[in-house]
Motif scaffolding. Structure first.
Motif: not given
Length: 97
Positions: A69-70, A74-77, A83-86, A95-97
């Motif tokens: 589960x990426x 994402x939530x930990x780093x 990077x993912x939000x970009x 975007x991921x809050x």
């Protein structure tokens, strides 16, 4: 301190002297920068561990990433989230809050 920097192409390799110069002007002690392709870095980790075989990108990468589960990463780093939000921003995604 040794820092492995994942590099993939000529642009990233050309960036290394510029990065070293930048860091020398801002740090009292320059870390040992070790540019390497992503597969070489993962291979080094494999060989330091208890895996009996060296890392093979085609054999091992799918197994390592399968069913992961990426979003947990994402939530930990914060860096990965940025990077993912970009990518999401450039693609007009939410975007991921």
């Amino acid at each position: 301190m040794k820092i492995a920097i994942i590099v993939e192409g000529k642009t990233e390799k050309a960036f290394m002297p510029i990065l070293r110069t930048f860091l020398m002007s801002r740090l009292q002690q320059l870390p040992d920068l070790d540019p390497k392709p992503p597969s070489k870095h993962i291979q080094e980790i494999f060989e330091l561990g208890k895996c009996r075989d060296s890392y093979s990108k085609t054999r091992d990468a799918p197994r390592i990433l399968k069913d992961q589960d990426l979003m947990k990463a994402v939530n930990e780093c914060p860096e990965l989230k940025a990077f993912v939000n970009t990518i999401l921003l450039l693609c007009n995604g939410d975007l991921i809050p």
